[in-house]
Scaffold this active site. Structure first.
Site, PDB file in Angstrom:
ATOM      1  N   ASN A 137       8.796  24.629   7.017  1.00  0.00           N
ATOM      2  CA  ASN A 137       9.192  25.487   5.734  1.00  0.00           C
ATOM      3  C   ASN A 137       9.207  24.682   4.331  1.00  0.00           C
ATOM      4  O   ASN A 137       9.741  23.317   5.016  1.00  0.00           O
ATOM      5  CB  ASN A 137      10.220  26.008   5.589  1.00  0.00           C
ATOM      6  N   HIS A 155      23.884  29.543   4.155  1.00  0.00           N
ATOM      7  CA  HIS A 155      22.867  30.771   5.098  1.00  0.00           C
ATOM      8  C   HIS A 155      22.648  30.834   6.500  1.00  0.00           C
ATOM      9  O   HIS A 155      22.647  29.098   6.910  1.00  0.00           O
ATOM     10  CB  HIS A 155      21.587  30.404   4.003  1.00  0.00           C
ATOM     11  N   TYR A 178      11.475  21.651   6.133  1.00  0.00           N
ATOM     12  CA  TYR A 178      11.551  22.347   7.356  1.00  0.00           C
ATOM     13  C   TYR A 178      11.498  22.551   8.597  1.00  0.00           C
ATOM     14  O   TYR A 178      10.652  23.631   8.021  1.00  0.00           O
ATOM     15  CB  TYR A 178      13.858  22.643   7.083  1.00  0.00           C
ATOM     16  N   HIS A 196      24.442  26.537   6.733  1.00  0.00           N
ATOM     17  CA  HIS A 196      23.725  25.719   5.917  1.00  0.00           C
ATOM     18  C   HIS A 196      23.140  25.828   4.365  1.00  0.00           C
ATOM     19  O   HIS A 196      23.048  27.071   4.227  1.00  0.00           O
ATOM     20  CB  HIS A 196      21.930  25.403   6.862  1.00  0.00           C
ATOM     21  N   ARG A 209      21.228  25.841  -2.463  1.00  0.00           N
ATOM     22  CA  ARG A 209      20.550  27.507  -1.972  1.00  0.00           C
ATOM     23  C   ARG A 209      21.347  27.488  -0.484  1.00  0.00           C
ATOM     24  O   ARG A 209      21.936  26.734  -0.398  1.00  0.00           O
ATOM     25  CB  ARG A 209      18.852  26.788  -1.766  1.00  0.00           C
ATOM     26  N   GLU A 232      20.008  37.897   8.424  1.00  0.00           N
ATOM     27  CA  GLU A 232      20.814  36.761   7.249  1.00  0.00           C
ATOM     28  C   GLU A 232      22.322  37.128   6.981  1.00  0.00           C
ATOM     29  O   GLU A 232      22.149  38.586   5.839  1.00  0.00           O
ATOM     30  CB  GLU A 232      19.454  36.212   6.238  1.00  0.00           C
ATOM     31  N   LYS A 263      21.577  36.850  -4.092  1.00  0.00           N
ATOM     32  CA  LYS A 263      21.837  36.710  -2.518  1.00  0.00           C
ATOM     33  C   LYS A 263      22.635  35.588  -2.979  1.00  0.00           C
ATOM     34  O   LYS A 263      23.605  36.090  -2.200  1.00  0.00           O
ATOM     35  CB  LYS A 263      20.778  36.304  -2.168  1.00  0.00           C
ATOM     36  N   ASP A 264      22.698  34.558  -3.356  1.00  0.00           N
ATOM     37  CA  ASP A 264      23.718  33.608  -3.092  1.00  0.00           C
ATOM     38  C   ASP A 264      25.159  33.754  -3.813  1.00  0.00           C
ATOM     39  O   ASP A 264      25.902  32.863  -3.275  1.00  0.00           O
ATOM     40  CB  ASP A 264      22.948  32.813  -3.409  1.00  0.00           C
ATOM     41  N   LYS A 298      17.870  24.040  12.831  1.00  0.00           N
ATOM     42  CA  LYS A 298      16.739  23.477  11.902  1.00  0.00           C
ATOM     43  C   LYS A 298      16.839  21.990  11.085  1.00  0.00           C
ATOM     44  O   LYS A 298      18.092  21.026  11.861  1.00  0.00           O
ATOM     45  CB  LYS A 298      17.259  23.736   9.968  1.00  0.00           C
ATOM     46  N   GLN A 332       8.051  26.811  13.662  1.00  0.00           N
ATOM     47  CA  GLN A 332       7.959  26.669  11.816  1.00  0.00           C
ATOM     48  C   GLN A 332       7.994  25.726  11.016  1.00  0.00           C
ATOM     49  O   GLN A 332       9.521  25.140  11.193  1.00  0.00           O
ATOM     50  CB  GLN A 332       8.294  28.217  11.351  1.00  0.00           C
ATOM     51  N   ARG A 389       0.899  -1.199   0.121  1.00  0.00           N
ATOM     52  CA  ARG A 389       0.399   0.030   0.026  1.00  0.00           C
ATOM     53  C   ARG A 389       0.906   0.990   0.085  1.00  0.00           C
ATOM     54  O   ARG A 389       0.383   1.968  -0.404  1.00  0.00           O
ATOM     55  CB  ARG A 389      -1.100  -0.101   1.419  1.00  0.00           C
TER      56      ARG A 389
END
Length: 182
Positions: A48, A61, A131, A118, A58, A142, A168-169, A71, A46, A23
């Site tokens: 995300n 950060h 996450y 990360h 990504r 940041e 940004k990166d 995280k 939270q 299943r």
């Protein structure tokens, strides 16, 4: 769940027990009592989720001061190389990193504590990354470290020409020039 501390103290790989049959499957992705037994008390506030195509990178950060975040990350669909870098100047592991393959297939999770940068690179199209965080997102706090910092030496396991970065990166600092934790 199996908890394994990586070569960087505080960074953990978590492997859930997966119960599968014709299943499909069932697994517990987070269990507070086990998490506290192995890692400690963390108040996740939270969840995300992001979806990315192959080559999207990504990171790396992190957020400074009272906005730093721990995280717990995992992949729901697809595959990534996930990286945590120790950016605590007082740590004997400063500048060291761990890289772990997280995928829908292996169902591994990575816990990244505060004081670490990360990032991840996507290895399969339509990868869904999820996450939990223990603090709010604060854009003013940041920071970004360059994914290709030669002093860190991360093997992203993908060709440089395939990497897709945000603006940004692209502007990430080298670790030696970055504002980091004491």
């Amino acid at each position: 769940m199996n908890f394994t501390e990586t070569t960087l103290p505080g960074v953990w790989i978590i492997e859930p027990k997966v119960f599968g049959d014709e299943r499909g499957y069932f697994m517990e992705t987070y269990k507070q009592d086990l998490f506290e037994k192995y890692i400690g008390k963390i108040n996740f506030i939270q969840d995300n989720e992001s979806c990315s195509s192959r080559g999207v990178l990504r990171g790396l950060h992190y957020q400074m001061n009272e906005f730093s975040q721990a995280k717990l990350v995992r992949v729901i669909q697809g595959k990534v190389i996930d990286v945590a870098v120790d950016i605590r100047k007082s740590s004997p592991h400063f500048g060291k990193h761990v890289a772990v393959e997280l995928s829908a297939e292996n169902k591994k999770q990575l816990f990244v504590p505060r004081g670490f940068a990360h990032g991840f690179v996507v290895l399969e199209d339509y990868t869904v990354f999820s996450y939990k965080v223990d603090n709010i997102y604060a854009p003013q706090a940041e920071k970004t470290i360059a994914y290709n910092d030669p002093d860190i030496g991360i093997d992203w396991q993908i060709g440089k020409e395939e990497i897709i970065l945000s603006e940004k990166d692209k502007e990430g600092s080298l670790l030696k020039n970055a504002i980091v934790f004491c």
